[in-house]
Design a protein around this motif. Structure first.
Motif, short mmCIF file in Angstrom:
data_model
loop_
_atom_site.label_atom_id
_atom_site.label_comp_id
_atom_site.label_asym_id
_atom_site.label_seq_id
_atom_site.Cartn_x
_atom_site.Cartn_y
_atom_site.Cartn_z
N MET A 1 0.82 -1.22 0.00
CA MET A 1 0.00 0.00 0.00
C MET A 1 0.86 1.27 0.00
O MET A 1 0.52 2.25 -0.64
CB MET A 1 -0.93 0.01 1.23
N MET A 2 1.97 1.21 0.76
CA MET A 2 2.82 2.39 0.84
C MET A 2 3.39 2.74 -0.54
O MET A 2 3.40 3.92 -0.94
CB MET A 2 3.98 2.16 1.81
N HIS A 3 3.83 1.73 -1.29
CA HIS A 3 4.41 1.98 -2.61
C HIS A 3 3.36 2.52 -3.59
O HIS A 3 3.68 3.34 -4.45
CB HIS A 3 5.04 0.70 -3.15
N ILE A 4 2.11 2.07 -3.44
CA ILE A 4 1.03 2.58 -4.30
C ILE A 4 0.80 4.06 -4.01
O ILE A 4 0.64 4.88 -4.93
CB ILE A 4 -0.27 1.77 -4.09
N PHE A 5 0.78 4.41 -2.73
CA PHE A 5 0.60 5.81 -2.33
C PHE A 5 1.74 6.67 -2.87
O PHE A 5 1.51 7.76 -3.42
CB PHE A 5 0.55 5.91 -0.80
N LEU A 6 2.97 6.19 -2.75
CA LEU A 6 4.12 6.92 -3.24
C LEU A 6 4.07 7.08 -4.77
O LEU A 6 4.38 8.15 -5.30
CB LEU A 6 5.42 6.22 -2.84
N SER A 30 4.76 17.27 0.14
CA SER A 30 3.64 17.38 1.07
C SER A 30 3.01 16.01 1.35
O SER A 30 2.65 15.70 2.48
CB SER A 30 2.58 18.33 0.50
N LEU A 31 2.88 15.20 0.30
CA LEU A 31 2.27 13.87 0.46
C LEU A 31 3.24 12.88 1.11
O LEU A 31 2.85 12.11 1.99
CB LEU A 31 1.81 13.35 -0.91
N PHE A 32 4.49 12.89 0.69
CA PHE A 32 5.48 11.98 1.26
C PHE A 32 5.69 12.24 2.75
O PHE A 32 6.05 11.33 3.49
CB PHE A 32 6.82 12.14 0.53
N ALA A 33 5.51 13.51 3.17
CA ALA A 33 5.78 13.88 4.56
C ALA A 33 4.91 13.13 5.56
O ALA A 33 5.25 13.02 6.74
CB ALA A 33 5.58 15.38 4.74
N PHE A 34 3.80 12.55 5.09
CA PHE A 34 2.94 11.79 5.99
C PHE A 34 3.59 10.47 6.42
O PHE A 34 3.24 9.92 7.46
CB PHE A 34 1.59 11.48 5.31
N ILE A 35 4.53 9.97 5.62
CA ILE A 35 5.07 8.63 5.91
C ILE A 35 6.60 8.55 5.96
O ILE A 35 7.13 7.49 6.29
CB ILE A 35 4.56 7.58 4.90
N MET A 36 7.31 9.64 5.65
CA MET A 36 8.78 9.56 5.70
C MET A 36 9.40 10.89 6.07
O MET A 36 8.79 11.94 5.86
CB MET A 36 9.38 9.01 4.39
N PRO A 37 10.62 10.88 6.63
CA PRO A 37 11.29 12.11 7.06
C PRO A 37 11.82 12.93 5.88
O PRO A 37 12.06 12.40 4.79
CB PRO A 37 12.44 11.60 7.94
N ASN A 38 12.06 14.21 6.14
CA ASN A 38 12.55 15.11 5.11
C ASN A 38 13.91 14.71 4.56
O ASN A 38 14.22 14.95 3.39
CB ASN A 38 12.62 16.54 5.67
N ALA A 39 14.74 14.09 5.40
CA ALA A 39 16.08 13.67 4.98
C ALA A 39 16.02 12.60 3.90
O ALA A 39 17.00 12.38 3.18
CB ALA A 39 16.88 13.18 6.18
#
Length: 244
Positions: A1-6, A30-39
């Protein structure tokens, strides 16, 4: 599911990129920030975005102005170095929030001013230096080019020249930041594996955006730039003041 969202997030980001010449970082970040850090987000966006900047800059090469690109690129590169090391150390929250207010303010000013094609502004050296350095810090931290977008939007008369110059400046910045991120260890196997998985979404999003761009007028393009700037600033502010 995570890869589909990405995948869907990247597709949407590069659909916007194909039309406006920017905006991929805003949408994807903005969307990636829900599941991974900025780095992780910033290096992924860098590697995905570099080929698209090459493509758009080449496609619009006749509209590139070296008088616009060279001074902005130089200022940008100077600002990237401190921005990258702040990203590496992780102390970027307050700075990001301040820039969010600035970016949103620029978008609102553009909306109020409602500049017409014939009202293109001349390049201001002091403003160029300030925006170039600030954009470099932002680029080093988050890959965000909103200040550059606002500035180039003021001094270019049409969407083709806007896209050509913004993507050319971004490309210079991308190459420099790619080397710097590699040196500081921000690029790693995890980043590159995610880039490989998400690359088809970039291609699909760009293809869709290029087809839609044929029907986008200058007025619509300018409105899209203003809206993306305002949203970008609001997202930067809210994520770091109200959420953190």
């Amino acid at each position: 599911m995570m890869h589909i969202f990405l995948f869907i997030s990247v597709l949407a980001a590069y659909f916007v990129k194909a039309i406006t010449g920017f905006g991929n970082t805003l949408v994807m970040g903005s969307l990636f920030a829900f599941i991974m850090p900025n780095a992780l987000i910033t290096p992924i966006d860098l590697v995905l975005g570099m080929p698209t900047n090459i493509y758009i800059a080449w496609r619009e090469r006749k509209n590139i102005s070296l008088k616009v690109v060279i001074p902005l690129a130089l200022m940008l590169l100077i600002g990237i170095i401190p921005g990258t090391f702040i990203l590496k150390m992780g102390g970027e929250g307050l700075l990001k929030s301040i820039f969010g207010v600035v970016v949103a303010g620029i978008g609102i000013e553009m909306l109020i001013r409602n500049t017409k094609k014939s009202e293109v502004k001349k390049s201001n050296p002091a403003l160029l230096i300030m925006i170039g350095l600030s954009s470099g810090v932002l680029a080093g931290l988050y890959g965000i080019g909103a200040l550059l977008v606002a500035y180039i939007g003021r001094i270019t008369p049409n969407k083709n020249q806007f896209r050509a110059n913004i993507c050319c400046v971004f490309l210079v910045e991308n190459i420099f930041r790619f080397i710097l991120y590699g040196y500081t260890g921000l690029l790693n196997k995890q980043i590159l594996s995610l880039v490989l998985i998400l690359s088809p979404a970039v291609i699909l999003g760009m293809m869709m955006g290029i087809k839609v761009d044929k029907y986008v007028s200058e007025v619509t393009m300018r409105k899209a730039i203003i809206v993306l700037l305002i949203i970008s600033g609001i997202v930067l502010f809210l994520k770091n003041i109200l959420i953190n």
